[in-house]
Design a protein around this motif. Sequence first.
Motif, PDB file in Angstrom:
ATOM      1  N   ALA A  94     -10.876  73.524-120.257  1.00 14.04           N
ATOM      2  CA  ALA A  94      -9.723  72.798-119.706  1.00 14.04           C
ATOM      3  C   ALA A  94      -9.567  73.087-118.225  1.00 14.04           C
ATOM      4  CB  ALA A  94      -8.454  73.184-120.459  1.00 14.04           C
ATOM      5  N   ALA A  95      -9.765  74.328-117.831  1.00 16.59           N
ATOM      6  CA  ALA A  95      -9.660  74.680-116.415  1.00 16.59           C
ATOM      7  C   ALA A  95     -10.713  73.943-115.597  1.00 16.59           C
ATOM      8  CB  ALA A  95      -9.801  76.192-116.228  1.00 16.59           C
ATOM      9  N   GLY A  96     -11.918  73.856-116.101  1.00 18.13           N
ATOM     10  CA  GLY A  96     -12.982  73.139-115.393  1.00 18.13           C
ATOM     11  C   GLY A  96     -12.702  71.650-115.291  1.00 18.13           C
ATOM     12  N   ILE A  97     -12.218  71.060-116.384  1.00 16.01           N
ATOM     13  CA  ILE A  97     -11.921  69.622-116.363  1.00 16.01           C
ATOM     14  C   ILE A  97     -10.758  69.322-115.428  1.00 16.01           C
ATOM     15  CG2 ILE A  97     -11.016  67.732-117.787  1.00 16.01           C
ATOM     16  CD1 ILE A  97     -12.757  68.873-120.073  1.00 16.01           C
ATOM     17  N   ILE A  98      -9.713  70.140-115.467  1.00 14.86           N
ATOM     18  CA  ILE A  98      -8.567  69.929-114.575  1.00 14.86           C
ATOM     19  C   ILE A  98      -8.998  70.077-113.113  1.00 14.86           C
ATOM     20  CG2 ILE A  98      -6.341  70.877-113.863  1.00 14.86           C
ATOM     21  CD1 ILE A  98      -5.798  71.478-116.803  1.00 14.86           C
ATOM     22  N   GLY A  99      -9.846  71.046-112.825  1.00 15.79           N
ATOM     23  CA  GLY A  99     -10.353  71.213-111.467  1.00 15.79           C
ATOM     24  C   GLY A  99     -11.164  70.015-111.014  1.00 15.79           C
ATOM     25  N   LEU A 100     -12.010  69.487-111.898  1.00 21.03           N
ATOM     26  CA  LEU A 100     -12.826  68.322-111.566  1.00 21.03           C
ATOM     27  C   LEU A 100     -11.953  67.089-111.334  1.00 21.03           C
ATOM     28  CD1 LEU A 100     -15.682  67.158-111.267  1.00 21.03           C
ATOM     29  CD2 LEU A 100     -15.621  66.660-113.708  1.00 21.03           C
ATOM     30  N   VAL A 101     -10.951  66.888-112.183  1.00 24.59           N
ATOM     31  CA  VAL A 101     -10.036  65.755-112.011  1.00 24.59           C
ATOM     32  C   VAL A 101      -9.286  65.883-110.689  1.00 24.59           C
ATOM     33  CG1 VAL A 101      -7.923  64.696-112.927  1.00 24.59           C
ATOM     34  CG2 VAL A 101      -9.807  65.230-114.459  1.00 24.59           C
ATOM     35  N   SER A 102      -8.903  67.091-110.334  1.00 21.17           N
ATOM     36  CA  SER A 102      -8.196  67.315-109.074  1.00 21.17           C
ATOM     37  C   SER A 102      -9.068  66.938-107.877  1.00 21.17           C
ATOM     38  CB  SER A 102      -7.764  68.775-108.978  1.00 21.17           C
ATOM     39  OG  SER A 102      -7.152  69.031-107.758  1.00 21.17           O
ATOM     40  N   VAL A 103     -10.322  67.305-107.916  1.00 24.91           N
ATOM     41  CA  VAL A 103     -11.244  66.956-106.827  1.00 24.91           C
ATOM     42  C   VAL A 103     -11.451  65.445-106.765  1.00 24.91           C
ATOM     43  CG1 VAL A 103     -13.649  67.134-106.077  1.00 24.91           C
ATOM     44  CG2 VAL A 103     -12.409  69.175-106.779  1.00 24.91           C
ATOM     45  N   LEU A 104     -11.611  64.807-107.907  1.00 24.57           N
ATOM     46  CA  LEU A 104     -11.808  63.349-107.926  1.00 24.57           C
ATOM     47  C   LEU A 104     -10.572  62.621-107.407  1.00 24.57           C
ATOM     48  CD1 LEU A 104     -13.713  62.899-111.310  1.00 24.57           C
ATOM     49  CD2 LEU A 104     -14.634  62.810-108.991  1.00 24.57           C
ATOM     50  N   LEU A 105      -9.377  63.080-107.768  1.00 21.89           N
ATOM     51  CA  LEU A 105      -8.158  62.461-107.246  1.00 21.89           C
ATOM     52  C   LEU A 105      -8.041  62.653-105.732  1.00 21.89           C
ATOM     53  CD1 LEU A 105      -5.518  63.258-110.002  1.00 21.89           C
ATOM     54  CD2 LEU A 105      -6.518  61.045-109.434  1.00 21.89           C
ATOM     55  N   GLY A 106      -8.485  63.793-105.243  1.00 20.02           N
ATOM     56  CA  GLY A 106      -8.490  64.019-103.801  1.00 20.02           C
ATOM     57  C   GLY A 106      -9.429  63.061-103.084  1.00 20.02           C
ATOM     58  N   LEU A 107     -10.594  62.799-103.664  1.00 22.35           N
ATOM     59  CA  LEU A 107     -11.534  61.850-103.068  1.00 22.35           C
ATOM     60  C   LEU A 107     -10.979  60.428-103.091  1.00 22.35           C
ATOM     61  CD1 LEU A 107     -14.928  63.163-104.473  1.00 22.35           C
ATOM     62  CD2 LEU A 107     -14.162  63.185-102.101  1.00 22.35           C
ATOM     63  N   VAL A 108     -10.347  60.041-104.197  1.00 22.61           N
ATOM     64  CA  VAL A 108      -9.742  58.707-104.285  1.00 22.61           C
ATOM     65  C   VAL A 108      -8.654  58.563-103.228  1.00 22.61           C
ATOM     66  CG1 VAL A 108      -8.287  57.224-105.737  1.00 22.61           C
ATOM     67  CG2 VAL A 108     -10.313  58.307-106.697  1.00 22.61           C
ATOM     68  N   TYR A 109      -7.825  59.587-103.084  1.00 27.81           N
ATOM     69  CA  TYR A 109      -6.771  59.559-102.072  1.00 27.81           C
ATOM     70  C   TYR A 109      -7.366  59.393-100.669  1.00 27.81           C
ATOM     71  CZ  TYR A 109      -3.156  61.208 -98.926  1.00 27.81           C
ATOM     72  OH  TYR A 109      -2.274  61.316 -97.881  1.00 27.81           O
ATOM     73  N   TYR A 110      -8.426  60.124-100.372  1.00 30.30           N
ATOM     74  CA  TYR A 110      -9.055  60.059 -99.057  1.00 30.30           C
ATOM     75  C   TYR A 110      -9.616  58.669 -98.784  1.00 30.30           C
ATOM     76  CZ  TYR A 110     -12.233  60.976 -95.207  1.00 30.30           C
ATOM     77  OH  TYR A 110     -12.882  60.918 -94.014  1.00 30.30           O
ATOM     78  N   PHE A 111     -10.313  58.078 -99.774  1.00 32.38           N
ATOM     79  CA  PHE A 111     -10.885  56.750 -99.569  1.00 32.38           C
ATOM     80  C   PHE A 111      -9.799  55.686 -99.435  1.00 32.38           C
ATOM     81  CE2 PHE A 111     -14.806  58.570-101.640  1.00 32.38           C
ATOM     82  CZ  PHE A 111     -15.514  58.615-100.448  1.00 32.38           C
ATOM     83  N   LEU A 112      -8.716  55.818-100.177  1.00 36.84           N
ATOM     84  CA  LEU A 112      -7.603  54.878-100.019  1.00 36.84           C
ATOM     85  C   LEU A 112      -6.952  55.023 -98.646  1.00 36.84           C
ATOM     86  CD1 LEU A 112      -5.927  54.966-103.534  1.00 36.84           C
ATOM     87  CD2 LEU A 112      -7.280  53.122-102.523  1.00 36.84           C
ATOM     88  N   TYR A 113      -6.890  56.245 -98.142  1.00 40.69           N
ATOM     89  CA  TYR A 113      -6.357  56.478 -96.800  1.00 40.69           C
ATOM     90  C   TYR A 113      -7.227  55.795 -95.748  1.00 40.69           C
ATOM     91  CZ  TYR A 113      -5.570  58.913 -92.412  1.00 40.69           C
ATOM     92  OH  TYR A 113      -5.363  59.197 -91.090  1.00 40.69           O
TER      93      TYR A 113
END
Length: 91
Positions: free
Chosen positions: A41-60
């Motif tokens: 769960a910790a690994g999946i939550i960390g991966l989702v957090s990184v992916l959301l950060g990338l999506v935020y950056y590309f939308l910016y």
Amino acid sequence: MSIVAVILFIVGAKLSGEKGVEIDVNDVFYCYTLRPGVFGAAGIIGLVSVLLGLVYYFLYLLARSQAAEKSGVDLELEKPRVTDVKKPTKL
């Protein structure tokens, strides 16, 4: 979200290393282990957090480029152009 992943990793590591082998009342060895899902769960939550950060950056980047096209100027700060320059006079 990444804070939750870090906390899960730390708590899981602490609980795994905290207790050693214990002997039960019936002389049965008992070793404390975590559920395998804690680190997963910790690994999946960390991966989702990184992916959301990338999506935020590309939308910016997309919003910034659309705003630049809409206004017709670049959003970068530029040195203002000086057209009316007076030369100093000698006294």
